[in-house]
Design an enzyme around this catalytic site. Structure first.
Site, short mmCIF file in Angstrom:
data_model
loop_
_atom_site.label_atom_id
_atom_site.label_comp_id
_atom_site.label_asym_id
_atom_site.label_seq_id
_atom_site.Cartn_x
_atom_site.Cartn_y
_atom_site.Cartn_z
N SER A 59 0.87 -1.19 0.00
CA SER A 59 0.00 0.00 0.00
C SER A 59 0.89 1.22 0.00
CB SER A 59 -0.86 0.00 1.27
OG SER A 59 -1.45 1.27 1.47
N TYR B 46 -1.13 -0.63 10.44
CA TYR B 46 -1.28 -1.04 9.04
C TYR B 46 -0.08 -0.57 8.21
CZ TYR B 46 -3.36 -1.34 4.35
OH TYR B 46 -3.60 -1.63 3.03
#
Ligand SMILES: NC(=O)c1ccc[n+]([C@@H]2O[C@H](COP(=O)([O-])OP(=O)(O)OC[C@H]3O[C@@H](n4cnc5c(N)ncnc54)[C@H](OP(=O)(O)O)[C@@H]3O)[C@@H](O)[C@H]2O)c1
Length: 218
Positions: A154, A167
């Site tokens: 990501s 995350y």
């Protein structure tokens, strides 16, 4: 000439004869990845926790003429990962060309609001599981003679986005693991790459994204 060019392009992008494992293929980015690989001719195996949804997807792909099989499993558990890879080895006769480590999860909270379960779930699913799957897949990828690992990371793995500390750390780890494996396993003809998407409208975004982050989710 045009016909030859078209033929070369078709051959270049063909995955006929290739085998692929895509984790988390029932929804979102994983679903699109399964469809793309199958469209190009690969035989695909996928997995997810929701058995009903998995069954529906498999029927859908069968009706489209795609060769896709599946296992219901929770990748955050070591034993279930081992069982999955045993199945993959049986289905693909000990050879795997493509491993797409796609399944992932997110927790969107300020750092001080993350509890142990939030942190553990994110790290188990996003780091430990793909790392272990690479270890388990290594002999199969090597045996194929032409292996490829693709991680779905990501942009959060390389820049600080709000309320995504665990995350982001998990995706940062994936970015580094990619570099290490690319160096370690190149000798075995296994390429390792990462794709780092920005926000994509999927169930992960619908489920977890507060209004303030709707323009970016994961
Ligand atoms: N969407 C975005 O904006 C975005 C942006 C950047 C990166 N990414 C990354 O892209 C990847 C895919 O995200 P997505 O948005 O497509 O997510 P999604 O729509 O929530 O789909 C996730 C898929 O993974 C499966 N899955 C989740 N946890 C699992 C587990 N423990 N064991 C087995 N399967 C599991 C889900 O099925 P079950 O729930 O049934 O298990 C589902 O098939 C993730 O790694 C995510 O971090 C997404």
């Amino acid at each position: 000439m045009a016909g030859t060019e078209a033929g070369c392009k078709k051959q270049r992008w063909s995955l006929q004869g290739m085998t692929a494992l895509v984790t988390g293929g029932t929804r979102g980015i994983g679903y699109a990845t399964v469809e793309e690989l199958a469209t190009l001719g690969a035989v695909v195996h996928t997995c997810s926790r929701n058995q009903t949804e998995l069954h529906e997807r498999l029927q859908e792909w069968q009706s489209k003429g795609f060769k896709v099989s599946g296992s219901a499993c929770d990748l955050s558990y070591r034993q279930q990962r081992e069982k999955l890879m045993e199945t993959v080895s049986t289905v693909f006769d000990g050879k795997l060309n493509i491993l797409v480590n796609n399944a992932g999860t997110t927790v969107i909270k300020p750092c001080e609001g993350h509890n142990l379960e939030d942190y553990t779930t994110v790290m188990n699913t996003n780091v430990e599981a793909p790392y272990h799957l690479c270890q388990l897949a290594y002999p199969l990828l090597k045996a194929s003679g032409n292996g490829s690992i693709v991680f779905i990371s990501s942009v959060a793995g390389s820049m600080a986005l709000p309320r995504l500390s665990a995350y982001s750390a998990s995706k940062g780890a994936i970015n580094q693991i990619t570099k290490n494996l690319a160096c370690e396993w190149a000798k075995d003809n296994i390429r390792t790459n990462t794709v780092s998407p920005w926000g994509v409208r999927t169930s992960i975004t619908k489920r977890q994204t507060p209004l303030s982050l709707r323009n970016f989710s994961g």
